[in-house]
Scaffold this motif. Structure first.
Motif, PDB file in Angstrom:
ATOM      1  N   GLU A  43      -6.205  64.089  57.456  1.00  0.00           N
ATOM      2  CA  GLU A  43      -6.605  64.218  58.944  1.00  0.00           C
ATOM      3  C   GLU A  43      -6.027  63.179  59.903  1.00  0.00           C
ATOM      4  OE1 GLU A  43      -8.139  65.722  62.551  1.00  0.00           O
ATOM      5  OE2 GLU A  43      -7.861  66.726  60.580  1.00  0.00           O
ATOM      6  N   GLN A  44      -6.126  61.883  59.267  1.00  0.00           N
ATOM      7  CA  GLN A  44      -5.558  60.484  60.097  1.00  0.00           C
ATOM      8  C   GLN A  44      -4.033  60.947  60.232  1.00  0.00           C
ATOM      9  OE1 GLN A  44      -7.872  58.101  57.384  1.00  0.00           O
ATOM     10  NE2 GLN A  44      -8.048  56.807  59.041  1.00  0.00           N
ATOM     11  N   ALA A  45      -3.272  61.455  59.131  1.00  0.00           N
ATOM     12  CA  ALA A  45      -1.875  61.766  59.189  1.00  0.00           C
ATOM     13  C   ALA A  45      -1.682  62.576  60.221  1.00  0.00           C
ATOM     14  CB  ALA A  45      -1.442  62.027  57.915  1.00  0.00           C
ATOM     15  N   ARG A  46      -2.351  63.809  60.348  1.00  0.00           N
ATOM     16  CA  ARG A  46      -2.171  64.527  61.389  1.00  0.00           C
ATOM     17  C   ARG A  46      -2.343  64.062  62.616  1.00  0.00           C
ATOM     18  NH1 ARG A  46      -4.963  67.048  65.077  1.00  0.00           N
ATOM     19  NH2 ARG A  46      -7.051  66.406  64.245  1.00  0.00           N
ATOM     20  N   GLN A  47      -3.421  63.299  62.836  1.00  0.00           N
ATOM     21  CA  GLN A  47      -3.436  62.617  64.452  1.00  0.00           C
ATOM     22  C   GLN A  47      -2.307  61.820  64.712  1.00  0.00           C
ATOM     23  OE1 GLN A  47      -7.136  60.668  63.807  1.00  0.00           O
ATOM     24  NE2 GLN A  47      -8.507  62.714  63.946  1.00  0.00           N
TER      25      GLN A  47
END
Length: 81
Positions: A43-47
């Motif tokens: 999720e942090q990578a996506r953001q």
């Protein structure tokens, strides 16, 4: 930097500081997205990948975004990137 040594935790720490210092620098977001992806922080990578793209980056940020979306089960969304 930690990325060269594949120390993604250390790299993330450094890159988080870089993003905090200059949130408009797309490359820091791009590199941070990659470091998060290696740590399975999808999720942090996506953001961060989305921020990199928004700030002017493309290439590798799109790849990280697609992989992060697949890893969180959003395959349909990933195919758009």
């Amino acid at each position: 930097m930690g990325l060269q040594r594949e120390d993604y935790v250390a790299a993330s720490s450094t890159l988080e500081k870089a993003v905090a210092a200059d949130s408009e620098y797309w490359m820091a977001h791009d590199l941070l997205a990659g470091a998060y992806l290696k740590q399975k922080k999808y999720e942090q990578a996506r953001q961060q990948a989305e921020l990199a793209i928004e700030k002017g980056g493309a290439g590798s940020a799109r790849l990280v975004l697609g992989q992060a979306l697949v890893d969180v089960g959003q395959k349909k969304e990933a195919s758009r990137h």
